[in-house]
Design a protein around this motif. Structure first.
Motif, PDB file in Angstrom:
ATOM      1  N   ALA A  79       0.836  -1.193   0.000  1.00  0.00           N
ATOM      2  CA  ALA A  79       0.000   0.000   0.000  1.00  0.00           C
ATOM      3  C   ALA A  79       0.875   1.249   0.000  1.00  0.00           C
ATOM      4  O   ALA A  79       2.048   1.207   0.360  1.00  0.00           O
ATOM      5  CB  ALA A  79      -0.893  -0.002   1.233  1.00  0.00           C
ATOM      6  N   ILE A  80       0.286   2.359  -0.423  1.00  0.00           N
ATOM      7  CA  ILE A  80       0.954   3.652  -0.390  1.00  0.00           C
ATOM      8  C   ILE A  80       0.389   4.427   0.802  1.00  0.00           C
ATOM      9  O   ILE A  80      -0.822   4.654   0.881  1.00  0.00           O
ATOM     10  CB  ILE A  80       0.705   4.422  -1.696  1.00  0.00           C
ATOM     11  CG1 ILE A  80       1.357   3.704  -2.886  1.00  0.00           C
ATOM     12  CG2 ILE A  80       1.212   5.857  -1.591  1.00  0.00           C
ATOM     13  CD1 ILE A  80       2.869   3.689  -2.865  1.00  0.00           C
ATOM     14  N   SER A 102     -11.855   3.997  -2.382  1.00  0.00           N
ATOM     15  CA  SER A 102     -10.597   3.258  -2.299  1.00  0.00           C
ATOM     16  C   SER A 102     -10.417   2.276  -3.459  1.00  0.00           C
ATOM     17  O   SER A 102      -9.304   2.112  -3.954  1.00  0.00           O
ATOM     18  CB  SER A 102     -10.484   2.549  -0.951  1.00  0.00           C
ATOM     19  OG  SER A 102     -11.570   1.665  -0.798  1.00  0.00           O
ATOM     20  N   ALA A 103     -11.503   1.644  -3.925  1.00  0.00           N
ATOM     21  CA  ALA A 103     -11.354   0.657  -4.997  1.00  0.00           C
ATOM     22  C   ALA A 103     -10.912   1.332  -6.302  1.00  0.00           C
ATOM     23  O   ALA A 103      -9.979   0.880  -6.974  1.00  0.00           O
ATOM     24  CB  ALA A 103     -12.659  -0.101  -5.208  1.00  0.00           C
ATOM     25  N   ARG A 113      -3.099   0.064  -3.006  1.00  0.00           N
ATOM     26  CA  ARG A 113      -4.044   0.731  -2.132  1.00  0.00           C
ATOM     27  C   ARG A 113      -3.469   2.039  -1.597  1.00  0.00           C
ATOM     28  O   ARG A 113      -2.270   2.121  -1.313  1.00  0.00           O
ATOM     29  CB  ARG A 113      -4.386  -0.163  -0.937  1.00  0.00           C
ATOM     30  CG  ARG A 113      -5.820  -0.669  -0.950  1.00  0.00           C
ATOM     31  CD  ARG A 113      -6.056  -1.714   0.131  1.00  0.00           C
ATOM     32  NE  ARG A 113      -4.873  -2.546   0.326  1.00  0.00           N
ATOM     33  CZ  ARG A 113      -4.208  -2.665   1.484  1.00  0.00           C
ATOM     34  NH1 ARG A 113      -4.617  -1.992   2.550  1.00  0.00           N
ATOM     35  NH2 ARG A 113      -3.157  -3.457   1.579  1.00  0.00           N
ATOM     36  N   LEU A 114      -4.309   3.089  -1.468  1.00  0.00           N
ATOM     37  CA  LEU A 114      -3.908   4.303  -0.753  1.00  0.00           C
ATOM     38  C   LEU A 114      -4.381   4.138   0.683  1.00  0.00           C
ATOM     39  O   LEU A 114      -5.564   3.892   0.921  1.00  0.00           O
ATOM     40  CB  LEU A 114      -4.588   5.544  -1.344  1.00  0.00           C
ATOM     41  CG  LEU A 114      -4.116   6.070  -2.691  1.00  0.00           C
ATOM     42  CD1 LEU A 114      -4.811   7.392  -2.989  1.00  0.00           C
ATOM     43  CD2 LEU A 114      -2.612   6.251  -2.729  1.00  0.00           C
ATOM     44  N   GLU A 115      -3.481   4.254   1.645  1.00  0.00           N
ATOM     45  CA  GLU A 115      -3.891   4.131   3.041  1.00  0.00           C
ATOM     46  C   GLU A 115      -3.551   5.399   3.815  1.00  0.00           C
ATOM     47  O   GLU A 115      -2.414   5.864   3.798  1.00  0.00           O
ATOM     48  CB  GLU A 115      -3.210   2.923   3.690  1.00  0.00           C
ATOM     49  CG  GLU A 115      -3.909   1.626   3.303  1.00  0.00           C
ATOM     50  CD  GLU A 115      -3.283   0.399   3.943  1.00  0.00           C
ATOM     51  OE1 GLU A 115      -2.355   0.548   4.757  1.00  0.00           O
ATOM     52  OE2 GLU A 115      -3.738  -0.713   3.601  1.00  0.00           O
ATOM     53  N   ASN A 164       3.802   7.019  -9.206  1.00  0.00           N
ATOM     54  CA  ASN A 164       5.252   7.061  -9.391  1.00  0.00           C
ATOM     55  C   ASN A 164       5.962   6.235  -8.326  1.00  0.00           C
ATOM     56  O   ASN A 164       6.992   5.619  -8.614  1.00  0.00           O
ATOM     57  CB  ASN A 164       5.753   8.509  -9.371  1.00  0.00           C
ATOM     58  CG  ASN A 164       5.356   9.270 -10.628  1.00  0.00           C
ATOM     59  OD1 ASN A 164       5.014   8.659 -11.648  1.00  0.00           O
ATOM     60  ND2 ASN A 164       5.377  10.591 -10.556  1.00  0.00           N
ATOM     61  N   ARG A 165       5.426   6.224  -7.089  1.00  0.00           N
ATOM     62  CA  ARG A 165       6.036   5.390  -6.047  1.00  0.00           C
ATOM     63  C   ARG A 165       5.904   3.919  -6.414  1.00  0.00           C
ATOM     64  O   ARG A 165       6.778   3.113  -6.109  1.00  0.00           O
ATOM     65  CB  ARG A 165       5.356   5.603  -4.688  1.00  0.00           C
ATOM     66  CG  ARG A 165       5.323   7.023  -4.176  1.00  0.00           C
ATOM     67  CD  ARG A 165       6.659   7.606  -3.876  1.00  0.00           C
ATOM     68  NE  ARG A 165       7.211   7.222  -2.581  1.00  0.00           N
ATOM     69  CZ  ARG A 165       8.053   7.995  -1.872  1.00  0.00           C
ATOM     70  NH1 ARG A 165       8.425   9.177  -2.331  1.00  0.00           N
ATOM     71  NH2 ARG A 165       8.542   7.577  -0.740  1.00  0.00           N
ATOM     72  N   VAL A 166       4.782   3.564  -7.034  1.00  0.00           N
ATOM     73  CA  VAL A 166       4.532   2.155  -7.366  1.00  0.00           C
ATOM     74  C   VAL A 166       5.333   1.724  -8.588  1.00  0.00           C
ATOM     75  O   VAL A 166       5.968   0.676  -8.593  1.00  0.00           O
ATOM     76  CB  VAL A 166       3.023   1.919  -7.609  1.00  0.00           C
ATOM     77  CG1 VAL A 166       2.771   0.504  -8.123  1.00  0.00           C
ATOM     78  CG2 VAL A 166       2.232   2.168  -6.324  1.00  0.00           C
TER      79      VAL A 166
END
Lengths: 437, 437
Positions: free
Chosen positions: A9-10, A32-33, A42-44, A329-331
């Motif tokens: 997750a991010i 979230s989906a 996922r963004l958390e 970009n992080r992913v």
């Protein structure tokens, strides 16, 4: 930052839980989906920094913290969203986040207009993203078009209505004929003006946005201090009447312009002032709290971007777009556009800028007045476009609209006019923008 | 693709040397210093594929080649720009380029509207970029705002004027009162319509763009075949007269809409047809060869993007923006947004779509006509918004504007009206869009 982390997750930290922060937290929770499908992870929400923890803020209480400094460097946070406003506190927090290797999304124009350089350098050192689409014109995409879509073009001019409060006031004055003080009060009652409206009505907000726009349009660092600024508090109902009689309206414009000098060298002008705008210009029809930005470039020609420039949901839309891009970009690896300041153009002072003036004078009702007035313009080689004489006796007026001349020469002429014996008073001077000349 | 290659040049191949290709080649040559600063490496033109090598094409002859297939797989080429038009040849070349690990920039809407899926999969396999900002609305940034700026929002509707030829014709008909055939001929003389105008006037071009817009707005693969399409060749001067009397104009609209069914499930509608648009709607003022796209989303509200939708320089501006971004990604690593089709919504057939109708009928001049006509609408539970009776005797007309109803029910009603004894002829049926209902 690489593909092997695609499944984790991010982590997101939000600084501030005002109207924008609450909307951002809500969207992360309710969508979230969709967000996971778009980001690839996922963004958390890891935490929300607030000044005080109290009552129901729409966010689980265990996520609230008053320790923003710890939150922004927390190991499980990847992206920090800054929506607290002010300058010094967010500056410290954003720098700490960037230095800790977090990407940052901010809607804070005042911060950026002063410290983009410092923040961009920190982002560069850590190879992280610094996104700020929400800082100019709310939901309207202007940063991304300028930095990406027009990356292969040459921008010559940006002309924007980027402050909702002043546009609401000027639109209402134009429509109702009311004066400035009453309309400002009404704007306050309707929630369009803050209790202390200075930042809006004196053009500070528009100037910060002009600095940001000029920086990215011209690949040059421009700060708020480089922006020439006049507010709208001197605009009267009579000015709007006069504008109407010239088939114009009055708008507070943020103008960023590439100035090409006689020797071919280039400078940048960034300036904010209320100006007459012809009714047929696309910006003349932008009313109420709406914003619009016109971009003129060598190949694309004239583009216009229009929409809601403020408010919780529109601003949150822009923040969320940036958040999804930073998270992506992080992913997937990679970074968004970074600061581009290679052109490093000098700032042109206001006096050097070619503008057109509208001058409204109370004059003596006798022969020879026009000739005396015209002589002052001629003396400084300023060509007059139209002259209108109105009224008689004590109410005699002269309205002059000039062709393009340097702002310094025009200002000097206006000062000289005020000294003329036949001119009782120069009641109003405004610039005219958006004409084809 | 990584940082160690930051100093090497980025090789560019251009396919096609028409107005757009020539502009792209010129910009790469004339603005190399700016482009290098923005990309982080020099852009070098490795070759231009043309059908025949002849005369002065503004490009050094040694760069011209008729062997496009070899060019797109050449080792020193990093990014391929496809601006040849057509479908099968560019499809083959773009696929070959992607499969050889080149990033691709294309302005080819017809290709994308049919084969985005295949091309996007090839790009995905090779982890390269496929950019196509120029394929919709020329210089106006719409792809990037939809895929990036609104990545955290929920788009509900896209309403666009995305074909310059038809907008030129409809604007001119509205202004001059001339009929369709004469105006089309005039558009041809002025260079706004091609010798065979079918793709434009029958809405094929607008439908291809609608497919692209719907795909990215709704994260669903939509192809040209999914788009309901009507052209403008049946629009008469009388229709524009009638539109004016309703304070509307007529525009060829590309509409992409999220349809939420009674059970909460969602479908996508993509459709192109000439429609009445109220004068106060922002699209009504988009005239001549200009394009504009309105996007309505949950949080951002209504945004509008406006500018030049066609022509060599504007299209080249969009291509160059994509080229700089693709080149930057080659230098710095990372990729732009890839195809997003996770929502995978079904396509809603035209009959299911709620629309409003304007129906213009020639009727018998006697009592009871209105009641017979109204009965046909009532029978299908269609609510009438306004009725106007005009003329008398043989010239008696009835103009009905409905509220929202399913397109199928409206079409059925119109068919029944034509059968009524008191209705001599249904002379015109158009949909009404852009109203608040």
């Amino acid at each position: 930052m690489t593909n092997e982390s695609a499944q984790r997750a991010i982590g997101v930290a939000v600084l501030g839980l005002g109207t924008v922060g609450s909307e951002v937290a809500r969207i992360i929770r309710d969508h979230s989906a969709d967000l996971e499908a778009r980001v690839g992870a996922r963004l958390e929400l890891r935490g929300v920094a607030v000044r005080r923890i109290d009552g129901d803020r729409g966010v689980p209480e265990e996520l609230l913290t008053t320790d923003a400094e710890s939150l922004v460097t927390q190991d499980d946070v990847d992206v920090v969203v800054e929506v607290i406003g002010g300058i010094e506190l967010p500056r410290k927090l954003v720098l700490a986040a960037l230095n800790a290797g977090k990407s940052v999304v901010t809607a804070n124009k005042a911060l950026l207009a002063e410290y983009t350089g410092e923040l961009a350098e920190a982002a560069e050192r850590q190879s992280v993203d610094l996104y700020f689409e929400a800082a100019v014109a709310g939901a309207i995409p202007v940063i991304r078009p300028l930095t990406q879509s027009l990356a292969g073009d040459r921008v010559d001019r940006v002309l924007g209505i980027v402050n909702g409060t002043t546009n609401f006031i000027l639109s209402a004055m134009d429509e109702t004929g009311a004066d400035y003080a009453d309309t400002l009060a009404e704007a306050g009652r309707l929630g369009y003006a803050e209790a202390d409206p200075t930042a809006d009505v004196e053009g500070f907000d528009a100037a910060a946005k002009a600095a940001i726009l000029a920086s990215i349009a011209f690949h040059t660092r421009v700060t708020a201090a480089d922006v020439y600024r006049e507010g709208i508090s001197q605009i009267s109902a009579a000015d709007l009447d006069a504008a109407r009689s010239l088939d114009c309206t009055i708008k507070l414009l943020s103008i960023c312009e590439r100035i090409v000098d006689a020797d071919g060298s280039e400078r940048v002008s960034a300036r904010v002032y209320p100006a007459l705008v012809p009714r047929e210009h696309p910006l003349a029809g932008v009313n109420g709290a709406y914003n619009a930005v016109v971009v003129e470039s060598a190949n694309a020609g004239r583009l216009m971007f229009y929409g809601q420039g403020a408010g919780g949901a529109p601003t949150a839309s822009a923040v969320m777009g940036d958040l999804v891009m930073a998270a992506r970009n992080r992913v997937h690896g990679g970074r968004g556009p970074r600061e581009s300041k290679y052109a490093d153009l000098r700032i042109a002072p206001m006096g050097d800028i070619p503008t057109r003036y509208y001058v409204n004078m109370q004059v003596a009702d006798r022969a020879g007045v026009l000739s005396a007035v015209a002589a002052e313009f001629a003396k400084r080689e300023i060509s007059i476009s139209t002259v209108r004489q109105e009224g008689a006796g004590d109410g005699a007026r002269l309205v002059v609209v000039t062709h393009l001349a340097s702002d310094a020469a025009l200002a000097e002429t206006v000062a000289a006019l005020a000294e003329l014996e036949s001119v009782t008073a120069v009641t109003s001077v405004l610039r005219l923008e958006g004409t084809s000349e």
